[in-house]
Design an enzyme around this catalytic site. Structure first.
Site, PDB file in Angstrom:
ATOM      1  N   HIS A   1      27.892  43.501  43.828  1.00  0.00           N
ATOM      2  CA  HIS A   1      28.691  43.636  45.056  1.00  0.00           C
ATOM      3  C   HIS A   1      28.023  44.525  46.105  1.00  0.00           C
ATOM      4  CE1 HIS A   1      31.986  41.538  43.260  1.00  0.00           C
ATOM      5  NE2 HIS A   1      32.294  42.487  42.388  1.00  0.00           N
ATOM      6  N   ASP A  29      29.486  36.152  36.679  1.00  0.00           N
ATOM      7  CA  ASP A  29      30.563  37.143  36.713  1.00  0.00           C
ATOM      8  C   ASP A  29      31.784  36.488  37.383  1.00  0.00           C
ATOM      9  OD1 ASP A  29      30.882  40.481  36.757  1.00  0.00           O
ATOM     10  OD2 ASP A  29      32.120  39.430  38.236  1.00  0.00           O
ATOM     11  N   HIS A  33      33.754  37.590  39.487  1.00  0.00           N
ATOM     12  CA  HIS A  33      33.871  37.953  40.901  1.00  0.00           C
ATOM     13  C   HIS A  33      32.684  37.394  41.694  1.00  0.00           C
ATOM     14  CE1 HIS A  33      36.020  41.106  38.521  1.00  0.00           C
ATOM     15  NE2 HIS A  33      36.964  40.818  39.401  1.00  0.00           N
ATOM     16  N   ASP A  39      33.504  39.058  32.516  1.00  0.00           N
ATOM     17  CA  ASP A  39      34.892  39.192  32.949  1.00  0.00           C
ATOM     18  C   ASP A  39      35.540  37.845  33.281  1.00  0.00           C
ATOM     19  OD1 ASP A  39      33.206  39.055  35.141  1.00  0.00           O
ATOM     20  OD2 ASP A  39      33.830  40.973  36.006  1.00  0.00           O
TER      21      ASP A  39
END
Ligand code: 3YP
Ligand code: ZN
Length: 367
Positions: free
Chosen positions: A141, A178, A180, A266
């Protein structure tokens, strides 16, 4: 065929301090751990030792990324601020108030970026065919000017930029699984046609309003960012279909010299921060799909760098399963009770997942 493995004890010492999940404690939030705690990662490393797989891996020692390495991606202001906060007795935050670090957190964050660099260089040097850098804090991120979402520096992007500084002709593809959106990695190479960034993620989870199909790169890089937002709930078949329909054909066409995987666990069915249903065997299948296309286009070269994954008990099972596939060493750590999640109804590809993947596939276009 050798598989590299990067880990350093200090990755477990990155201090996200007393929290109640996402927030600092208060009179309504009893002090507990930050979601991004050492547990899932330390227990992943411990299981590698105890199951014996670690004896089949080539250990790679990380060293801190240099300022020069970090500054290929980040602004001098971001680097200076992290260093300054890191030098205080309290530590600081990488930028958004949910990404804390302790005193000397800078050194550990630089060691995480350095772990991705060491893993990628070992693969590119041919010391190993593929590698897994189990680093912490995560990186996907972090944007040039700030950290966010538990990330301080953009580990994968820094590693890629370092490799391209050594070899300007290098072509790299990233496949971020991931749960996200890999917004930071995407931002670092948004206008660069020599780095293809692909992210599979839960639709509009984090960051909000990020990772839509319409985000496709800009300028020279138009078409070289691919986003595959998947509906909440997607399981093994949905992910395998997305890999087969979008990721594998794009990799075949782009034909990178190496595939870098920002690897979060995740998207698993046990994760507290995602709403997806992937199991360890789903991660094994995706690993196989990447290995098959990597063998076709880039002599098997894959470097995975660890991102999210917040189930302390299930992340190690996913991680060991992925490393078993990468190394070809048969290890089965999945008890039949966990295996029973592989046959649950949410694992089946449904119509709205299929159409989401098909829409992402239709948006892919690069030279
Ligand atoms: C950051 C704040 C809310 C969700 C969280 C996501 C961190 C993560 O695992 N990114 O990959
Ligand atoms: Zn994540």
């Amino acid at each position: 065929m050798a598989t590299g493995y990067v880990w350093h004890e200090l990755y477990g010492w990155h201090d996200t301090s007393s929290h109640a999940g996402l927030l600092p404690p208060s009179l309504v939030l009893q002090p507990y751990h930050h979601f991004e705690s050492p547990e899932s990662k330390q227990r992943f490393h411990s299981l590698l030792e105890v199951c014996g797989l670690i004896d089949h891996l080539t250990r790679i020692q990380p060293k801190q990324a240099s300022d020069e390495d970090i500054l290929r991606i980040h602004t001098p202001e971001h680097l200076a601020r992290i260093k300054a906060e890191s030098a205080t007795l309290k530590g600081g935050d990488a930028g958004d108030g949910t990404s804390p670090f302790g005193p000397q957190g800078f050194e550990i964050a630089a060691l995480a970026a350095g772990g991705a660099i060491a893993g990628l260089n070992a693969v590119l040097a041919g010391d190993v065919t593929n590698a897994y850098a189990l680093v912490r804090p995560p990186g996907h991120h972090a944007r040039p000017e700030t950290g966010m979402g538990f990330c301080i520096f953009a580990n994968a992007a820094i590693a890629i930029a370092q490799a391209k500084a050594a070899n300007p002709d290098l072509r790299v593809a990233t496949v971020d699984w991931d749960v996200h959106h890999g917004n930071g990695t995407q931002a670092a190479f948004y206008d660069d046609p020599t780095v293809l960034t692909i992210s599979l993620h839960q639709d509009d989870l984090f960051p909000r309003n990020s990772g839509a199909i319409e985000e496709r790169g800009e300028g020279e890089g138009l078409g070289y960012a691919i986003n595959i937002p998947l509906p909440a709930g997607t399981g093994n078949e949905g992910y395998a279909y997305a890999m087969q329909t979008v990721v594998v054909p794009a990799l075949r066409r782009f034909s990178p010299d190496v595939i870098v995987v920002p690897s979060g666990f995740d998207a698993s069915c046990f994760d507290p921060l995602g709403r997806m249903s992937v199991t360890a065997s789903g991660y094994r299948v995706m690993t196989r799909q990447l290995m098959d296309v990597a063998e076709e286009v880039c002599s098997g070269r894959i470097m995975m760098t660890h991102e999210g994954g917040y189930s302390p008990t299930y992340v190690p099972l996913c991680g060991v399963t992925v490393l078993s596939e990468m190394s070809g060493v048969p290890v089965d750590v999945i008890h039949e009770l966990y295996a029973s999640f592989d046959t649950m109804p949410e694992q089946t590809l449904n119509d709205y997942q299929r159409s989401a993947v098909d829409r992402a596939a239709a948006a892919v276009s690069f030279a």
